[in-house]
Design an enzyme around this catalytic site. Structure first.
Site, PDB file in Angstrom:
ATOM      1  N   SER A   2      17.339 -22.524   4.708  1.00 30.37           N
ATOM      2  CA  SER A   2      16.741 -22.344   3.398  1.00 30.37           C
ATOM      3  C   SER A   2      17.116 -21.039   2.724  1.00 30.37           C
ATOM      4  CB  SER A   2      15.214 -22.425   3.514  1.00 30.37           C
ATOM      5  OG  SER A   2      14.721 -21.433   4.405  1.00 30.37           O
ATOM      6  N   HIS A  38      15.075 -28.890   3.744  1.00 29.73           N
ATOM      7  CA  HIS A  38      16.031 -28.751   2.636  1.00 29.73           C
ATOM      8  C   HIS A  38      17.225 -29.689   2.769  1.00 29.73           C
ATOM      9  CE1 HIS A  38      14.139 -25.174   0.819  1.00 29.73           C
ATOM     10  NE2 HIS A  38      13.751 -24.938   2.064  1.00 29.73           N
ATOM     11  N   LYS A  47       9.778 -31.258  -1.558  1.00 34.94           N
ATOM     12  CA  LYS A  47      11.065 -30.941  -2.181  1.00 34.94           C
ATOM     13  C   LYS A  47      11.655 -32.210  -2.786  1.00 34.94           C
ATOM     14  CE  LYS A  47      11.341 -27.043   0.909  1.00 34.94           C
ATOM     15  NZ  LYS A  47       9.980 -27.214   1.450  1.00 34.94           N
TER      16      LYS A  47
END
Length: 441
Positions: free
Chosen positions: A234, A262, A294
């Site tokens: 990240s 991610h 996300k």
């Protein structure tokens, strides 16, 4: 100076000035009463006050230094509207590189409608733990859809991404076990290891050979061993060698856990993550962890893997058993986002194209992008916290919102701006941003 010792008088006087307090009310070393506890130990007044907590004092001193340098605080700005490639702050539109909305699904009409429909049917909360109060179909539908993405037997969803790592690692491993992790692993993993009581060892970032040597030295001293890496890191935007890690974990009889926070929606042609990107069957990894906040436009985290793993967490992991079940509108939003991701792989392709374009443009401009491989996360490393905050504020003045990452989150020499790319960003916006960095840096 020990954390248990009161701060020096000079520092306390500086903090008093920041807080606007009078010296006699400050509890400084000169004026602080010393209290005698029942065990006859003398307790300084500073040990009973949050405004004398060492971490708070350090924060105040940092704030004062920033103010003296004329730097505005770039954190906690109030946004009005969805988190997309553009955002609105104080009535002004900004190009936004500070959002995890990788596929542009946060605020998508189908995602919003799914959340609204779930509210109409189930309300805003299930009001209790799923173990004792039962489930709603949307919760299990989301878990089964995630299990399909990874090709695993089952999945369990927690209400917090950070708490997913803390509770899963903290529950599954203990004092007789070893957890080895990449040196750049997320804080949530470190907190989980601390909770577990397991022995912790870090290996140099993405150095599989060093990990092999470490396990060769230590494996025989412990019962269970866990290796933890991230699908995309990240802070740096690079990824591990998954096939090599799978080979290594098999040879050393260890478990392998991959944090996909991610990576889901980013890696692989369909956005299925590191296993698709690497051409690996998802069942070859023991524990897949990810977040809903996300790509999946919700809030929470998940663990996917074999049924025995998932059932153990559902019946015994404190962060699941003693926590309310995921809110129906959040589960519905994430399920709708996952459905859209699977139905529209062009979003994943566009994100990859924008990330690669940003990386090429940045490198051509002579910017230090570190280890990034040009997917969802691309840093611009400046080597100074002061430079990072100053450039962030300058870009903000020019209509670009990007956050600085400063010490102690990273080493001072690694202070940076961290750009999160979205499939919604355009090449023109990227060219404009790189040009501004060249002009201002």
């Amino acid at each position: 100076m020990s954390k248990l010792e009161p701060a020096p008088v000079g520092r306390l006087q500086l903090i008093d000035r920041i807080l606007g307090k009078k010296a006699e009310d400050s509890g400084s070393a000169a004026a602080a009463p010393v209290r005698r506890a029942s065990g006859a130990r003398r307790i300084p007044d500073a040990w009973t006050r949050f405004d004398r907590h060492p971490a708070y004092e350090s924060m105040l001193v940092s704030k004062a230094a920033s103010q003296r340098l004329g730097l505005d605080n770039p954190f906690f700005r109030v946004h009005d509207g969805r988190a997309g490639a553009m955002t609105r702050i104080d009535g002004r539109d900004y190009l936004n590189f500070a959002s995890y909305n990788y596929l542009g699904l946060a605020g998508h009409p189908q995602v919003d409608q799914a959340a609204k429909d779930a509210i109409d049917r189930y309300g805003t909360t299930v009001s209790a733990s799923r173990l004792v109060a039962g489930e709603r179909p949307v919760q299990r539908d989301l878990e089964q859809a995630l299990a399909q993405v990874y090709g695993t037997e089952d999945c369990v969803v927690f209400v917090s991404g950070h708490a997913t790592n803390v509770s899963a690692i903290g529950h599954l491993f203990g004092p007789k076990d070893l957890v080895v992790h990449d040196s750049l692993i997320h804080n949530s993993v470190l907190m989980g290891i601390q909770l577990s009581g397991a022995t912790r060892r870090a290996f140099p970032h993405n150095d599989v050979d060093a990990l092999d040597r470490l396990l060769g030295d230590l494996r025989g001293r412990f019962e269970r061993v866990l290796i933890v890496v991230e699908g995309i890191y990240s802070m740096d935007g690079d990824m591990p060698d998954l096939p090599a890690l799978i080979d290594l974990k098999r040879r050393h009889h260890a478990f392998l856990m991959v944090d996909e926070a991610h990576a889901l929606g980013v890696l692989g042609e369909k956005g299925y993550g590191l296993h698709e990107h690497s051409g690996i069957d998802g069942r070859a990894v023991d524990i897949w962890m990810g977040t809903l906040s996300k790509t999946l436009s919700g809030c929470g985290g998940y663990i996917a893997g074999e049924r025995a793993l998932v059932e153990q967490l559902k019946y015994a992991a404190p962060g699941f058993v003693y926590s309310v079940g995921i809110a129906p509108p959040l589960a519905a939003a994430s399920l709708a986002a996952l459905t859209l991701m699977r139905a529209e792989p062009e979003r994943v392709a566009r994100l990859k194209q924008r990330g690669q374009f940003f990386l090429r443009q940045a490198r051509a401009a002579g910017l230090n992008t570190g280890l990034s491989q040009g997917y969802s996360v691309i840093p611009v490393i400046l080597g100074s916290s002061l430079k990072a905050v100053r450039l962030s504020n300058q870009l903000f003045d020019h209509g670009v919102n990007v956050q600085p990452i400063i010490h102690p989150a990273v080493e001072e020499k690694a202070a940076r701006l961290r750009f999160f790319l979205s499939s919604e960003h355009t090449e023109a916006q990227i060219v404009e941003t790189i040009g501004l960095i060249q002009q201002l840096a």
